[in-house]
Design a protein around this motif. Structure first.
Motif, mmCIF file in Angstrom:
data_model
loop_
_atom_site.group_PDB
_atom_site.id
_atom_site.type_symbol
_atom_site.label_atom_id
_atom_site.label_comp_id
_atom_site.label_asym_id
_atom_site.label_seq_id
_atom_site.Cartn_x
_atom_site.Cartn_y
_atom_site.Cartn_z
ATOM 1 N N PHE A 144 34.894 126.142 -38.761
ATOM 2 C CA PHE A 144 34.638 127.402 -38.844
ATOM 3 C C PHE A 144 35.188 128.072 -37.682
ATOM 4 N N GLU A 145 34.672 127.506 -36.347
ATOM 5 C CA GLU A 145 34.878 127.922 -35.296
ATOM 6 C C GLU A 145 36.556 127.966 -34.852
ATOM 7 N N ARG A 146 36.978 126.793 -35.302
ATOM 8 C CA ARG A 146 38.517 126.461 -35.017
ATOM 9 C C ARG A 146 39.293 127.614 -35.628
ATOM 10 N N TRP A 147 38.831 127.848 -37.064
ATOM 11 C CA TRP A 147 39.664 129.015 -37.809
ATOM 12 C C TRP A 147 39.338 130.344 -37.093
ATOM 13 N N TRP A 148 38.024 130.451 -36.682
ATOM 14 C CA TRP A 148 37.907 131.981 -36.369
ATOM 15 C C TRP A 148 38.853 131.940 -34.878
ATOM 16 N N ASP A 149 38.765 130.931 -33.969
ATOM 17 C CA ASP A 149 39.708 131.283 -33.019
ATOM 18 C C ASP A 149 41.278 131.491 -33.398
ATOM 19 N N ARG A 150 41.761 131.084 -34.389
ATOM 20 C CA ARG A 150 42.977 131.230 -34.927
ATOM 21 C C ARG A 150 43.171 132.576 -35.345
ATOM 22 N N SER A 151 41.965 133.207 -35.964
ATOM 23 C CA SER A 151 42.048 134.542 -36.356
ATOM 24 C C SER A 151 42.521 135.437 -35.374
ATOM 25 N N GLU A 152 42.126 135.413 -34.260
ATOM 26 C CA GLU A 152 42.698 136.209 -33.187
ATOM 27 C C GLU A 152 44.201 136.119 -33.054
ATOM 28 N N ASP A 153 44.794 135.374 -33.298
ATOM 29 C CA ASP A 153 46.289 135.377 -33.464
ATOM 30 C C ASP A 153 46.900 136.267 -34.659
ATOM 31 N N TYR A 154 46.279 135.868 -35.676
ATOM 32 C CA TYR A 154 46.838 136.354 -36.825
ATOM 33 C C TYR A 154 46.211 137.532 -37.767
ATOM 34 N N MET A 155 44.794 137.537 -37.374
ATOM 35 C CA MET A 155 44.152 138.688 -38.556
ATOM 36 C C MET A 155 44.502 139.959 -38.517
ATOM 37 N N THR A 156 44.894 140.471 -37.062
ATOM 38 C CA THR A 156 45.395 141.923 -36.978
ATOM 39 C C THR A 156 46.607 142.118 -38.138
ATOM 40 N N PRO B 210 32.221 137.094 -31.141
ATOM 41 C CA PRO B 210 33.023 138.060 -31.892
ATOM 42 C C PRO B 210 34.530 137.659 -31.615
ATOM 43 N N ALA B 211 35.546 137.909 -32.273
ATOM 44 C CA ALA B 211 36.823 137.762 -32.296
ATOM 45 C C ALA B 211 37.635 138.943 -31.174
ATOM 46 N N ALA B 212 38.309 138.286 -30.202
ATOM 47 C CA ALA B 212 39.400 138.882 -29.413
ATOM 48 C C ALA B 212 40.477 139.294 -30.088
ATOM 49 N N TYR B 213 40.506 140.365 -30.771
ATOM 50 C CA TYR B 213 41.872 140.610 -31.635
ATOM 51 C C TYR B 213 42.842 141.241 -30.599
ATOM 52 N N ASN B 214 42.522 141.536 -29.290
ATOM 53 C CA ASN B 214 43.595 141.947 -28.502
ATOM 54 C C ASN B 214 44.694 140.707 -28.187
ATOM 55 N N ASP B 215 44.235 139.823 -28.601
ATOM 56 C CA ASP B 215 45.082 138.583 -28.176
ATOM 57 C C ASP B 215 45.852 137.993 -29.345
ATOM 58 N N ALA B 216 46.326 139.031 -30.341
ATOM 59 C CA ALA B 216 47.303 138.641 -31.479
ATOM 60 C C ALA B 216 48.655 138.323 -31.075
ATOM 61 N N VAL B 217 49.163 137.560 -32.103
ATOM 62 C CA VAL B 217 50.630 137.157 -31.513
ATOM 63 C C VAL B 217 51.675 138.454 -31.798
ATOM 64 N N LEU B 218 52.135 138.744 -30.606
ATOM 65 C CA LEU B 218 53.234 139.953 -30.690
ATOM 66 C C LEU B 218 54.559 139.274 -30.465
ATOM 67 N N TYR B 219 55.346 140.080 -31.247
ATOM 68 C CA TYR B 219 56.868 139.718 -31.035
ATOM 69 C C TYR B 219 57.478 140.815 -31.720
ATOM 70 N N GLU B 220 58.893 140.701 -31.194
ATOM 71 C CA GLU B 220 60.102 141.712 -31.925
ATOM 72 C C GLU B 220 60.976 140.646 -32.509
ATOM 73 N N LYS B 221 61.647 141.516 -33.420
ATOM 74 C CA LYS B 221 62.696 140.599 -34.346
ATOM 75 C C LYS B 221 63.898 141.158 -34.119
ATOM 76 N N VAL B 222 64.794 140.251 -33.950
ATOM 77 C CA VAL B 222 66.154 140.318 -33.966
ATOM 78 C C VAL B 222 67.090 139.755 -35.064
ATOM 79 N N GLN C 17 59.747 128.479 -31.588
ATOM 80 C CA GLN C 17 59.378 127.535 -32.510
ATOM 81 C C GLN C 17 57.900 127.949 -32.855
ATOM 82 N N ARG C 18 57.121 128.342 -31.909
ATOM 83 C CA ARG C 18 55.829 128.767 -32.347
ATOM 84 C C ARG C 18 55.846 130.267 -33.009
ATOM 85 N N LEU C 19 56.728 130.971 -32.727
ATOM 86 C CA LEU C 19 56.642 132.390 -33.357
ATOM 87 C C LEU C 19 57.671 132.059 -34.713
#
Length: 473
Positions: A160-172, A320-332, A355-357
């Motif tokens: 659960f902690e592993r998934w919870w950490d990953r939620s910071e990247d994607y949940m927003t 608590p999750a740090a949602y400010n660390d969400a994956v941010l990107y632009e698209k071209v 590749q990560r994005l």
């Protein structure tokens, strides 16, 4: 031929795919007792839930059986073609011709309806328009839910902690898309228990991505799945597809719990359970020995447990999750196949970051015949990428052809045939070794203009790619 058609018709009837077998039909119209849905067939093939909770969640983290169904199979969707293969080929042809999204849906598949409908207690169909919006997911706490809360706090805590950490990247992003589609953001935690928010997750039943779509469902909802790209692994596009699917599930059952059960086990199985037991109460259906397997019975309480913890993590012993660390990107937009190294250099970033994005990319290149494809790049680099791509010389644009390996062929023989060398072939196919080449494998081969002329292919078989200068033949 007549016998083959009769067999197919019978199989479609068993799977509930024929339009005559509707949710509002009486008992005489229902599928025969004991008939397996496509989801059950996949379960019988080895993707049933584990009897040990810890091993089940460990397997999920590794991409094993995160969802045995994830949606409809072609056998549940075909309404006017004579074979499943024809339907799948039609979808592949439309993708190959450059169609994407809803334009890529084959004619043999029921399109996702723009309005959804639900059953009331009498079996009558009630209309629900998109403008009405969707209600929130009700929260029920019972012994089943409490048992999974306890599991996530103890034996399953490391997962659960592993998934919870990953939620910071994607949940927003997930919750933003669900709200945009008029759905409750709480549905984002379905992806949480499906894959642990791992965009590259793959189950034993070949359900792929964060939302664990099988190939047929992915094509139905406009995702591209081919040799170059698997958009089930694109978190953004897959979430839009999942949102459409959830709208249909809720419209069919009028209950988020039954919709979740349908997402896990297949809506055909849930619909038959509702008819057989004459109830739309998930908890009552789950209390029977049949019709649900253990995994589906536990699916909703597992989801509710994750949702409760997510709403108040501190009270349950989590940070608590740090949602400010969400994956941010632009698209071209990249209108033709381009080497990821070329894109990384032009954007001033690394190939690893590209590749990560863009986990959906299966090769070192963006897909050909996809003029609307958009590559994700780090925030602040999109304009730089556009400007540098416009400066690329024509010499960096090379042709390639798709080649089906024949018995006895080696990379060296294929390279000589097309006037290239082994290195570029390995690179464009993301292969590390030239030792293993199975007959029937389809590979891409970079070619010079004279190589195109010497090969047996035609101009129609040729595509072009911007390739990094280090790997040009």
């Amino acid at each position: 031929m007549k016998r083959k058609f009769t067999t197919l018709f019978f199989c479609l009837a068993l799977l509930g795919a024929l339009p005559a077998v509707s949710l509002a039909a009486g008992a005489s119209d229902a599928a025969p007792q004991g008939a397996l849905t496509a989801a059950e067939i996949r379960l019988e093939a080895g993707c049933a839930g584990s009897n040990d909770a810890a091993s089940e969640f460990e397997g999920l983290e590794k991409g094993d059986c995160a969802n045995e169904d994830g949606g409809l199979a072609y056998s549940e969707l075909i309404v006017d073609t004579a074979s499943f293969e024809a339907c799948e080929l039609e979808a592949e042809d439309k993708v190959a011709d450059g169609f994407s999204g809803e334009d890529a849906l084959p004619a043999c598949v029921n399109p996702a309806p723009s309005a959804v409908s639900s059953l009331d207690g009498t079996g009558a169909v009630a209309s629900l328009s998109e403008d009405d919006g969707m209600p929130e997911v009700p929260i029920v706490v019972n012994k089943s839910v409490e048992s999974f809360i306890n599991y996530f706090q103890t034996r399953g805590r490391k997962y659960f902690e592993r998934w919870w950490d990953r939620s910071e990247d994607y949940m927003t992003m997930l919750q933003s898309i669900l709200r945009e589609e008029g759905l409750p953001e709480e549905l984002s935690y379905i992806a949480f228990i499906e894959s642990g928010l791992n965009p590259r997750a793959r189950s034993k039943a070949n359900a792929v991505g964060m939302w664990q779509f099988i190939r047929g469902t992915a094509l139905r909802y406009g995702l591209r799945v081919d040799w170059w790209i698997d958009e089930r692994m694109d978190p953004e596009k897959a979430t839009y597809a999942a949102a459409k699917y959830f709208k249909n599930l809720y419209g069919q059952f009028g209950s988020w719990y039954l919709a979740a059960a349908g997402y896990n086990a297949g809506e055909g199985k849930v619909a038959r359970a509702v008819r057989k037991h004459n109830t739309e109460d998930f908890w009552e259906l789950a209390s029977h020995k049949r019709p649900f397997r253990r995994e589906t019975k536990e699916y909703v309480p597992k989801y509710l447990a994750a949702l409760l913890i997510a709403k108040d993590p501190v009270s349950y012993g989590f940070e608590p999750a740090a949602y400010n660390d969400a994956v941010l990107y632009e698209k071209v937009r990249i209108s033709q196949a381009t080497d990821l190294r070329v894109i990384a250099d032009a954007a001033g970033t690394t190939v690893d970051e590209i590749q990560r994005l863009n986990p959906e990319l299966l090769r070192w290149f963006t897909p050909p015949n996809y003029p609307d494809y958009e590559i994700k790049v780090p925030t602040g680099t999109a304009q730089t990428l556009v400007e540098n791509m416009e400066k690329l010389p024509p010499s960096r644009r090379i042709a390639f052809q798709m080649h089906k390996v024949r018995r006895g062929e080696t990379f060296a023989k294929i390279a000589r045939k097309y006037g290239t060398s082994v290195g570029p072939i390995l690179y464009i196919n993301n292969m590390k070794s030239a030792k293993y080449l199975k007959p029937g494998t389809v590979i891409a081969v970079p070619v010079r203009s004279d190589g195109v002329a010497r090969s047996k292919g035609t101009k129609k078989d040729v595509a072009f790619v911007y390739m990094h200068e280090d790997f040009q033949s």
